[in-house]
Design a protein around this motif. Structure first.
Motif, PDB file in Angstrom:
ATOM      1  N   ALA A 151      46.364  43.752  47.113  1.00  0.00           N
ATOM      2  CA  ALA A 151      45.877  44.142  45.788  1.00  0.00           C
ATOM      3  C   ALA A 151      45.129  45.463  45.793  1.00  0.00           C
ATOM      4  CB  ALA A 151      44.976  43.047  45.227  1.00  0.00           C
ATOM      5  N   LEU A 152      44.464  45.793  46.907  1.00  0.00           N
ATOM      6  CA  LEU A 152      43.554  46.936  46.942  1.00  0.00           C
ATOM      7  C   LEU A 152      43.837  47.803  48.164  1.00  0.00           C
ATOM      8  CD1 LEU A 152      40.308  44.897  46.233  1.00  0.00           C
ATOM      9  CD2 LEU A 152      41.406  46.463  44.612  1.00  0.00           C
ATOM     10  N   SER A 153      43.773  49.105  47.971  1.00  0.00           N
ATOM     11  CA  SER A 153      43.964  50.019  49.097  1.00  0.00           C
ATOM     12  C   SER A 153      42.989  51.184  48.969  1.00  0.00           C
ATOM     13  CB  SER A 153      45.391  50.556  49.116  1.00  0.00           C
ATOM     14  OG  SER A 153      45.604  51.375  50.238  1.00  0.00           O
ATOM     15  N   PRO A 154      42.195  51.435  50.052  1.00  0.00           N
ATOM     16  CA  PRO A 154      42.126  50.651  51.291  1.00  0.00           C
ATOM     17  C   PRO A 154      41.339  49.364  51.079  1.00  0.00           C
ATOM     18  CG  PRO A 154      40.489  52.378  51.350  1.00  0.00           C
ATOM     19  CD  PRO A 154      41.279  52.598  50.088  1.00  0.00           C
ATOM     20  N   SER A 155      41.405  48.483  52.059  1.00  0.00           N
ATOM     21  CA  SER A 155      40.622  47.243  52.031  1.00  0.00           C
ATOM     22  C   SER A 155      40.052  46.998  53.429  1.00  0.00           C
ATOM     23  CB  SER A 155      41.494  46.053  51.616  1.00  0.00           C
ATOM     24  OG  SER A 155      42.484  45.780  52.608  1.00  0.00           O
ATOM     25  N   HIS A 156      39.085  46.093  53.526  1.00  0.00           N
ATOM     26  CA  HIS A 156      38.516  45.688  54.809  1.00  0.00           C
ATOM     27  C   HIS A 156      37.977  46.881  55.607  1.00  0.00           C
ATOM     28  CE1 HIS A 156      41.549  42.550  53.747  1.00  0.00           C
ATOM     29  NE2 HIS A 156      40.531  41.750  54.046  1.00  0.00           N
ATOM     30  N   THR A 157      37.378  47.818  54.903  1.00  0.00           N
ATOM     31  CA  THR A 157      36.854  49.003  55.573  1.00  0.00           C
ATOM     32  C   THR A 157      35.437  48.750  56.075  1.00  0.00           C
ATOM     33  OG1 THR A 157      35.770  50.015  53.659  1.00  0.00           O
ATOM     34  CG2 THR A 157      38.156  50.361  53.880  1.00  0.00           C
ATOM     35  N   LEU A 158      34.899  49.726  56.813  1.00  0.00           N
ATOM     36  CA  LEU A 158      33.500  49.658  57.221  1.00  0.00           C
ATOM     37  C   LEU A 158      32.569  49.665  56.022  1.00  0.00           C
ATOM     38  CD1 LEU A 158      33.386  52.057  60.305  1.00  0.00           C
ATOM     39  CD2 LEU A 158      32.966  49.589  60.306  1.00  0.00           C
ATOM     40  N   ALA A 159      33.056  50.166  54.893  1.00  0.00           N
ATOM     41  CA  ALA A 159      32.239  50.256  53.688  1.00  0.00           C
ATOM     42  C   ALA A 159      32.440  49.077  52.751  1.00  0.00           C
ATOM     43  CB  ALA A 159      32.551  51.557  52.952  1.00  0.00           C
ATOM     44  N   ASP A 160      33.167  48.055  53.190  1.00  0.00           N
ATOM     45  CA  ASP A 160      33.377  46.840  52.391  1.00  0.00           C
ATOM     46  C   ASP A 160      32.872  45.629  53.171  1.00  0.00           C
ATOM     47  OD1 ASP A 160      35.206  47.450  49.896  1.00  0.00           O
ATOM     48  OD2 ASP A 160      36.105  48.593  51.542  1.00  0.00           O
ATOM     49  N   GLY A 161      32.427  44.624  52.438  1.00  0.00           N
ATOM     50  CA  GLY A 161      31.999  43.377  53.082  1.00  0.00           C
ATOM     51  C   GLY A 161      32.927  42.230  52.765  1.00  0.00           C
ATOM     52  N   ASP A 162      34.227  42.491  52.715  1.00  0.00           N
ATOM     53  CA  ASP A 162      35.213  41.527  52.216  1.00  0.00           C
ATOM     54  C   ASP A 162      35.073  40.155  52.882  1.00  0.00           C
ATOM     55  OD1 ASP A 162      36.146  43.591  50.662  1.00  0.00           O
ATOM     56  OD2 ASP A 162      37.778  44.107  52.025  1.00  0.00           O
ATOM     57  N   THR A 163      34.894  39.133  52.033  1.00  0.00           N
ATOM     58  CA  THR A 163      34.601  37.778  52.494  1.00  0.00           C
ATOM     59  C   THR A 163      35.395  36.783  51.663  1.00  0.00           C
ATOM     60  OG1 THR A 163      32.352  38.391  53.154  1.00  0.00           O
ATOM     61  CG2 THR A 163      32.771  36.048  52.777  1.00  0.00           C
ATOM     62  N   VAL A 164      36.046  35.825  52.327  1.00  0.00           N
ATOM     63  CA  VAL A 164      36.796  34.772  51.640  1.00  0.00           C
ATOM     64  C   VAL A 164      36.294  33.403  52.093  1.00  0.00           C
ATOM     65  CG1 VAL A 164      39.045  33.720  51.225  1.00  0.00           C
ATOM     66  CG2 VAL A 164      38.873  36.206  51.455  1.00  0.00           C
ATOM     67  N   PHE A 165      35.886  32.588  51.124  1.00  0.00           N
ATOM     68  CA  PHE A 165      35.566  31.185  51.350  1.00  0.00           C
ATOM     69  C   PHE A 165      36.790  30.348  50.985  1.00  0.00           C
ATOM     70  CE2 PHE A 165      31.572  33.262  50.298  1.00  0.00           C
ATOM     71  CZ  PHE A 165      30.681  32.749  51.233  1.00  0.00           C
ATOM     72  N   CYS A 166      36.991  29.234  51.679  1.00  0.00           N
ATOM     73  CA  CYS A 166      38.049  28.293  51.318  1.00  0.00           C
ATOM     74  C   CYS A 166      37.439  26.909  51.163  1.00  0.00           C
ATOM     75  CB  CYS A 166      39.152  28.260  52.368  1.00  0.00           C
ATOM     76  SG  CYS A 166      40.432  27.020  52.028  1.00  0.00           S
ATOM     77  N   LEU A 167      37.717  26.265  50.023  1.00  0.00           N
ATOM     78  CA  LEU A 167      37.240  24.919  49.731  1.00  0.00           C
ATOM     79  C   LEU A 167      38.435  23.999  49.545  1.00  0.00           C
ATOM     80  CD1 LEU A 167      34.541  25.797  47.028  1.00  0.00           C
ATOM     81  CD2 LEU A 167      34.180  25.405  49.477  1.00  0.00           C
ATOM     82  N   ALA A 168      38.390  22.821  50.153  1.00  0.00           N
ATOM     83  CA  ALA A 168      39.461  21.829  50.019  1.00  0.00           C
ATOM     84  C   ALA A 168      38.859  20.511  49.548  1.00  0.00           C
ATOM     85  CB  ALA A 168      40.192  21.638  51.345  1.00  0.00           C
ATOM     86  N   THR A 169      39.256  20.061  48.356  1.00  0.00           N
ATOM     87  CA  THR A 169      38.672  18.837  47.790  1.00  0.00           C
ATOM     88  C   THR A 169      39.238  17.574  48.422  1.00  0.00           C
ATOM     89  OG1 THR A 169      40.282  18.603  45.983  1.00  0.00           O
ATOM     90  CG2 THR A 169      38.380  20.051  45.597  1.00  0.00           C
ATOM     91  N   GLY A 170      40.423  17.675  49.046  1.00  0.00           N
ATOM     92  CA  GLY A 170      40.984  16.538  49.768  1.00  0.00           C
ATOM     93  C   GLY A 170      41.624  15.483  48.904  1.00  0.00           C
ATOM     94  N   ALA A 171      41.925  15.789  47.638  1.00  0.00           N
ATOM     95  CA  ALA A 171      42.474  14.785  46.733  1.00  0.00           C
ATOM     96  C   ALA A 171      43.937  14.474  46.998  1.00  0.00           C
ATOM     97  CB  ALA A 171      42.294  15.241  45.288  1.00  0.00           C
ATOM     98  N   LEU A 172      44.669  15.405  47.624  1.00  0.00           N
ATOM     99  CA  LEU A 172      46.108  15.233  47.801  1.00  0.00           C
ATOM    100  C   LEU A 172      46.488  15.496  49.251  1.00  0.00           C
ATOM    101  CD1 LEU A 172      48.750  14.742  46.187  1.00  0.00           C
ATOM    102  CD2 LEU A 172      48.983  17.226  46.022  1.00  0.00           C
ATOM    103  N   ALA A 173      47.155  14.521  49.862  1.00  0.00           N
ATOM    104  CA  ALA A 173      47.605  14.683  51.245  1.00  0.00           C
ATOM    105  C   ALA A 173      48.825  15.588  51.292  1.00  0.00           C
ATOM    106  CB  ALA A 173      47.942  13.328  51.848  1.00  0.00           C
ATOM    107  N   VAL A 174      48.913  16.389  52.340  1.00  0.00           N
ATOM    108  CA  VAL A 174      50.109  17.196  52.565  1.00  0.00           C
ATOM    109  C   VAL A 174      50.948  16.521  53.641  1.00  0.00           C
ATOM    110  CG1 VAL A 174      48.989  19.345  51.878  1.00  0.00           C
ATOM    111  CG2 VAL A 174      48.950  18.647  54.279  1.00  0.00           C
TER     112      VAL A 174
END
Length: 311
Positions: free
Chosen positions: A238-261
Motif C-alpha cells: 500500500a505504501l512506498s517506501p515502508s518499514h524504514t528507519l523513520a517508521d515504527g510500523d507495527t502489526v497486532f494480530c487478534l484471534a477470537t477462536g470462534a471458528l476452527a480451521v
C-alpha cells in the motif's frame, strides 16, 4: 470494503481532540474475552508498550485490549487508562487479589501538529476510548479518517492520513478484518507504482503505520505471530517506501477462536493458515488505502495538511 468489526465480538472506540492546540487521539480495539494475540514490529522507529508480553514463548496468551495512540512515547500513557477500564470490568490475567489486564499499545508521532507540543493523549483519554468501544453493538460501524489515533496522522509529512478499516470473508467462513492508523513516511501506490515519490525527503523519524488484524479463526499465539508478520506485506503493497528507519510500523494480530480451521492433516493445516495470512495482507492494504481516502484536510497553527490526490 467492510470493517474490522465484521469479526464478531470486535469493538472499536475513538476519542480525539482537535482544538486549542490539539490534533491527536486514541483508538482502542476491544476484543471478546478469550481472544489470543501477538504482534510483529518491523519499523525502525517504534513506540510501543507491553509488546514483549505477546511473544509466543511468554506466559500470557489472552489480550484484553489494544491501544493505538497519538503523542509518540508520551501518548503511551493512554494505555494505563484502558488498563484501568479493563480492571474495573474484570478483564485481565487472574492473580491473587484481582486481575492484571494485558493491554499492549503502540503510538504514532503527531506531536505539535495542532500547534501545542504538550497536547498529547492522557490516561483519561485511553479510559474513554475503551469505554466507547464497550458500549458499541456487535458489528458496529467504525469511524474512519480524522478520528482516534488518526486525528493527527500524516502521510509523506505533508498530506493528511487517518484511520481506515476493511474486512474479507473466506470461503470457509473465516473473517479477517484490519484497522490501520496511517501516519507513514511513504505515500500510497497505484498498481505498485510510487506516486509523487519526490515529496518523501529524509528527516526526523516522525512516522508510523499501526495495524490491528483480527479474525474469528482459532489460532494459537505462534500462529498469530506469523499472521502479524505476514500482514506487513500489506503495508509494503500500500505504501512506498515502508518499514524504514523513520517508521515504527507495527502489526497486532487478534484471534477470537470462534471458528476452527481445517487441521485434519499437515497439508490441510498449512493451506488453511497460508490462505488466512494471505487474506490478512490483502485486508491490511485495503485498510491503509481506506485511511488515506477518508482523511480530511486540516488547518492548524502548525500547518496546513491537504488531502492526498486532491486537485
Amino acid at each position: 470494503m467492510g470493517a474490522i468489526t465484521d469479526v464478531p465480538g470486535i469493538r472499536v472506540g475513538h476519542v480525539q481532540k482537535s482544538d486549542d492546540g490539539w490534533l491527536s487521539g486514541v483508538t482502542v480495539v476491544l476484543p471478546p474475552t478469550g481472544t489470543v494475540g501477538s504482534v510483529d514490529v518491523q519499523g525502525g522507529g517504534p513506540a510501543t508498550h507491553e509488546t514483549d508480553a505477546l511473544e509466543p514463548t511468554t506466559l500470557v496468551s489472552e489480550v484484553n485490549a489494544v491501544v493505538l495512540t497519538g503523542g509518540s512515547a508520551y501518548g503511551l500513557a493512554s494505555a494505563s487508562g484502558a488498563q484501568r477500564w479493563c480492571e474495573e470490568n474484570g478483564r485481565g490475567f487472574a492473580v491473587p487479589g484481582g486481575v492484571v489486564p494485558i493491554v499492549p499499545a503502540a503510538a504514532i508521532f503527531d506531536l505539535g501538529r495542532g500547534g501545542d507540543f504538550t497536547a498529547r493523549p492522557t490516561p483519561d483519554m485511553g479510559y474513554a476510548a475503551a469505554a466507547a468501544a464497550a458500549v458499541e453493538r456487535d458489528g458496529h460501524d467504525v469511524g474512519r479518517g480524522n478520528v482516534g489515533a488518526g486525528t493527527g496522522a500524516l502521510i509523506g509529512r505533508i498530506y493528511k492520513g487517518g484511520v481506515g478499516t476493511a474486512s474479507i470473508v473466506l470461503e470457509n467462513g473465516v473473517v479477517v478484518g484490519a484497522l490501520a492508523v496511517v501516519n507513514a513516511l511513504g505515500l500510497p501506490t497505484v498498481e505498485h507504482s510510487v506516486l509523487e515519490e519526490s515529496v518523501v525527503q529524509p528527516g526526523a523519524p516522525l512516522n508510523t503505520t499501526l495495524v490491528v488484524v483480527a479474525t474469528n479463526a482459532f489460532l494459537d499465539v505462534a500462529e498469530c505471530k506469523r499472521t502479524a508478520s505476514a500482514s506487513h506485506a500489506g503495508i509494503a503493497r500500500a505504501l512506498s517506501p515502508s518499514h524504514t528507519l523513520a517508521d515504527g510500523d507495527t502489526v497486532f494480530c487478534l484471534a477470537t477462536g470462534a471458528l476452527a480451521v481445517d487441521r485434519s492433516d499437515e497439508p490441510a493445516r498449512q493451506l488453511s493458515l497460508i490462505t488466512l495470512q494471505s487474506a490478512a495482507a490483502d485486508v491490511v492494504r485495503f485498510a491503509i488505502l481506506d485511511g488515506v481516502a477518508t482523511a480530511e484536510a486540516v488547518h492548524t497553527a502548525a500547518g496546513d495538511y491537504g488531502v492526498f490526490g486532491a486537485v
